[in-house]
Design a protein around this motif. Sequence first.
Motif, PDB file in Angstrom:
ATOM      1  N   GLY A  83       3.889  -0.666  13.269  1.00  0.00           N
ATOM      2  CA  GLY A  83       3.722   0.672  13.819  1.00  0.00           C
ATOM      3  C   GLY A  83       4.944   1.226  14.514  1.00  0.00           C
ATOM      4  N   GLY A  84       6.046   0.474  14.464  1.00  0.00           N
ATOM      5  CA  GLY A  84       7.248   0.921  15.169  1.00  0.00           C
ATOM      6  C   GLY A  84       7.985   2.042  14.452  1.00  0.00           C
ATOM      7  N   ASP A  85       8.918   2.641  15.171  1.00  0.00           N
ATOM      8  CA  ASP A  85       9.691   3.763  14.621  1.00  0.00           C
ATOM      9  C   ASP A  85      10.864   3.321  13.764  1.00  0.00           C
ATOM     10  OD1 ASP A  85       8.142   5.774  15.753  1.00  0.00           O
ATOM     11  OD2 ASP A  85       9.322   5.801  17.604  1.00  0.00           O
ATOM     12  N   SER A  86      11.288   2.077  13.885  1.00  0.00           N
ATOM     13  CA  SER A  86      12.453   1.563  13.145  1.00  0.00           C
ATOM     14  C   SER A  86      13.690   2.424  13.404  1.00  0.00           C
ATOM     15  CB  SER A  86      12.161   1.497  11.640  1.00  0.00           C
ATOM     16  OG  SER A  86      11.043   0.695  11.355  1.00  0.00           O
ATOM     17  N   ARG A  87      13.862   2.874  14.642  1.00  0.00           N
ATOM     18  CA  ARG A  87      14.985   3.764  14.973  1.00  0.00           C
ATOM     19  C   ARG A  87      16.338   3.112  14.707  1.00  0.00           C
ATOM     20  NH1 ARG A  87      12.213   4.598  19.928  1.00  0.00           N
ATOM     21  NH2 ARG A  87      10.786   6.337  19.758  1.00  0.00           N
ATOM     22  N   ARG A  88      16.496   1.856  15.153  1.00  0.00           N
ATOM     23  CA  ARG A  88      17.796   1.195  14.981  1.00  0.00           C
ATOM     24  C   ARG A  88      18.095   0.913  13.510  1.00  0.00           C
ATOM     25  NH1 ARG A  88      17.617  -3.825  18.825  1.00  0.00           N
ATOM     26  NH2 ARG A  88      15.393  -3.639  18.456  1.00  0.00           N
ATOM     27  N   MET A  89      17.041   0.656  12.722  1.00  0.00           N
ATOM     28  CA  MET A  89      17.253   0.416  11.299  1.00  0.00           C
ATOM     29  C   MET A  89      17.547   1.715  10.560  1.00  0.00           C
ATOM     30  SD  MET A  89      17.506  -1.717   8.809  1.00  0.00           S
ATOM     31  CE  MET A  89      16.825  -3.274   9.364  1.00  0.00           C
ATOM     32  N   GLY A  90      16.961   2.798  11.032  1.00  0.00           N
ATOM     33  CA  GLY A  90      17.175   4.089  10.382  1.00  0.00           C
ATOM     34  C   GLY A  90      16.259   4.346   9.209  1.00  0.00           C
ATOM     35  N   ARG A  91      15.378   3.412   8.935  1.00  0.00           N
ATOM     36  CA  ARG A  91      14.347   3.572   7.898  1.00  0.00           C
ATOM     37  C   ARG A  91      13.222   2.596   8.183  1.00  0.00           C
ATOM     38  NH1 ARG A  91      16.069   0.316   2.535  1.00  0.00           N
ATOM     39  NH2 ARG A  91      17.639  -1.060   3.415  1.00  0.00           N
ATOM     40  N   ASP A  92      12.107   2.815   7.538  1.00  0.00           N
ATOM     41  CA  ASP A  92      10.906   2.010   7.783  1.00  0.00           C
ATOM     42  C   ASP A  92      11.139   0.560   7.375  1.00  0.00           C
ATOM     43  OD1 ASP A  92       8.336   1.072   8.124  1.00  0.00           O
ATOM     44  OD2 ASP A  92       7.535   2.069   6.349  1.00  0.00           O
ATOM     45  N   LYS A  93      11.124  -0.345   8.358  1.00  0.00           N
ATOM     46  CA  LYS A  93      11.373  -1.755   8.051  1.00  0.00           C
ATOM     47  C   LYS A  93      10.286  -2.351   7.165  1.00  0.00           C
ATOM     48  CE  LYS A  93      12.050  -2.870  12.447  1.00  0.00           C
ATOM     49  NZ  LYS A  93      12.367  -3.681  13.651  1.00  0.00           N
ATOM     50  N   ALA A  94       9.062  -1.893   7.323  1.00  0.00           N
ATOM     51  CA  ALA A  94       7.960  -2.429   6.516  1.00  0.00           C
ATOM     52  C   ALA A  94       8.142  -2.156   5.032  1.00  0.00           C
ATOM     53  CB  ALA A  94       6.630  -1.849   6.984  1.00  0.00           C
ATOM     54  N   SER A  95       8.870  -1.100   4.689  1.00  0.00           N
ATOM     55  CA  SER A  95       9.021  -0.726   3.281  1.00  0.00           C
ATOM     56  C   SER A  95      10.299  -1.269   2.646  1.00  0.00           C
ATOM     57  CB  SER A  95       8.973   0.798   3.127  1.00  0.00           C
ATOM     58  OG  SER A  95      10.100   1.384   3.758  1.00  0.00           O
ATOM     59  N   ILE A  96      11.122  -1.957   3.412  1.00  0.00           N
ATOM     60  CA  ILE A  96      12.332  -2.564   2.832  1.00  0.00           C
ATOM     61  C   ILE A  96      11.903  -3.646   1.849  1.00  0.00           C
ATOM     62  CG2 ILE A  96      14.364  -3.977   3.334  1.00  0.00           C
ATOM     63  CD1 ILE A  96      14.579  -2.446   6.004  1.00  0.00           C
ATOM     64  N   ALA A  97      12.450  -3.579   0.658  1.00  0.00           N
ATOM     65  CA  ALA A  97      12.003  -4.484  -0.416  1.00  0.00           C
ATOM     66  C   ALA A  97      13.082  -5.491  -0.794  1.00  0.00           C
ATOM     67  CB  ALA A  97      11.603  -3.672  -1.645  1.00  0.00           C
ATOM     68  N   HIS A  98      12.624  -6.678  -1.128  1.00  0.00           N
ATOM     69  CA  HIS A  98      13.453  -7.742  -1.702  1.00  0.00           C
ATOM     70  C   HIS A  98      12.754  -8.187  -2.970  1.00  0.00           C
ATOM     71  CE1 HIS A  98      15.482  -8.005   2.198  1.00  0.00           C
ATOM     72  NE2 HIS A  98      14.286  -8.040   2.741  1.00  0.00           N
ATOM     73  N   ASP A  99      13.459  -8.180  -4.063  1.00  0.00           N
ATOM     74  CA  ASP A  99      12.869  -8.587  -5.355  1.00  0.00           C
ATOM     75  C   ASP A  99      11.585  -7.813  -5.655  1.00  0.00           C
ATOM     76  OD1 ASP A  99      14.916 -10.488  -5.745  1.00  0.00           O
ATOM     77  OD2 ASP A  99      13.824 -11.946  -4.530  1.00  0.00           O
ATOM     78  N   GLY A 100      11.579  -6.535  -5.287  1.00  0.00           N
ATOM     79  CA  GLY A 100      10.450  -5.682  -5.623  1.00  0.00           C
ATOM     80  C   GLY A 100       9.232  -5.816  -4.721  1.00  0.00           C
ATOM     81  N   VAL A 101       9.349  -6.610  -3.663  1.00  0.00           N
ATOM     82  CA  VAL A 101       8.225  -6.809  -2.741  1.00  0.00           C
ATOM     83  C   VAL A 101       8.644  -6.307  -1.359  1.00  0.00           C
ATOM     84  CG1 VAL A 101       6.662  -8.496  -1.696  1.00  0.00           C
ATOM     85  CG2 VAL A 101       7.464  -8.832  -4.035  1.00  0.00           C
ATOM     86  N   THR A 102       7.847  -5.416  -0.786  1.00  0.00           N
ATOM     87  CA  THR A 102       8.205  -4.899   0.543  1.00  0.00           C
ATOM     88  C   THR A 102       7.976  -5.956   1.609  1.00  0.00           C
ATOM     89  OG1 THR A 102       6.005  -4.030   1.070  1.00  0.00           O
ATOM     90  CG2 THR A 102       7.510  -2.567  -0.169  1.00  0.00           C
ATOM     91  N   GLN A 103       8.615  -5.739   2.746  1.00  0.00           N
ATOM     92  CA  GLN A 103       8.429  -6.645   3.879  1.00  0.00           C
ATOM     93  C   GLN A 103       6.965  -6.727   4.285  1.00  0.00           C
ATOM     94  OE1 GLN A 103      11.177  -8.914   4.255  1.00  0.00           O
ATOM     95  NE2 GLN A 103      10.041  -8.854   6.162  1.00  0.00           N
ATOM     96  N   LEU A 104       6.276  -5.586   4.267  1.00  0.00           N
ATOM     97  CA  LEU A 104       4.864  -5.595   4.632  1.00  0.00           C
ATOM     98  C   LEU A 104       4.057  -6.431   3.642  1.00  0.00           C
ATOM     99  CD1 LEU A 104       2.579  -4.667   6.460  1.00  0.00           C
ATOM    100  CD2 LEU A 104       2.439  -2.566   5.121  1.00  0.00           C
ATOM    101  N   GLU A 105       4.290  -6.235   2.365  1.00  0.00           N
ATOM    102  CA  GLU A 105       3.551  -6.999   1.337  1.00  0.00           C
ATOM    103  C   GLU A 105       3.859  -8.487   1.440  1.00  0.00           C
ATOM    104  OE1 GLU A 105       3.490  -3.582  -2.182  1.00  0.00           O
ATOM    105  OE2 GLU A 105       5.197  -4.952  -1.996  1.00  0.00           O
TER     106      GLU A 105
END
Length: 196
Positions: A11-33
């Motif tokens: 639920g965070g703002d991801s301000r320091r990252m500059g984009r939603d950390k949960a949606s960052i993907a590695h090998d087609g899988v998001t961090q949340l998934e």
Amino acid sequence: MTGLNALILAGGDSRRMGRDKASIAHDGVTQLERTAQLAQTISDEVFVSVRRLADADAQRRAFPLIEDDARAAGPLAGILAALTFMPERDWLILACDLPRLDAATLSALQVAAKEDADSPAIAMASEQDRVLPEPLCAVWRVAMLPTILSQSAAGRFCPRKCLLVAEARNLTPVTAGALDNMNTPEDLARIVAGSG
């Protein structure tokens, strides 16, 4: 049924990252998934924490959601919401920004939670000092509620401080780097490069 639910804090703002950390993907899988897949291996149900249900995007809505409790702030608001939502359950609390989190780390938490019914919470110790608990990779129990509420009432919303006040049990880290989090693009670049 293990009596263990999981809550992924997303639920965070991801301000320091500059984009939603949960949606960052590695090998087609998001961090949340990815975090949810790991959590599902040891928990009965996996929930996602959001600041407000009305603001949840489609990715988060793919999971059962728990809205933050307004009596606290930051990650502690999500933890408080989970503990009051199902107080009869232990809660595996996980940040969504742990790209190196592994099954061995979660298994160690699960085993310790089964063996130690008396500790109000069980956390992995910080890999840096092996003393301070890592509150966002931990099993929290309803016994933590008085500490959370008293700390929050005093305007203190630090999950780590809550664990210290309650004298939660610390486990020795199992896998090097498993608790490395990514708060900035530089953190992400280091982790992707494998340099810590």
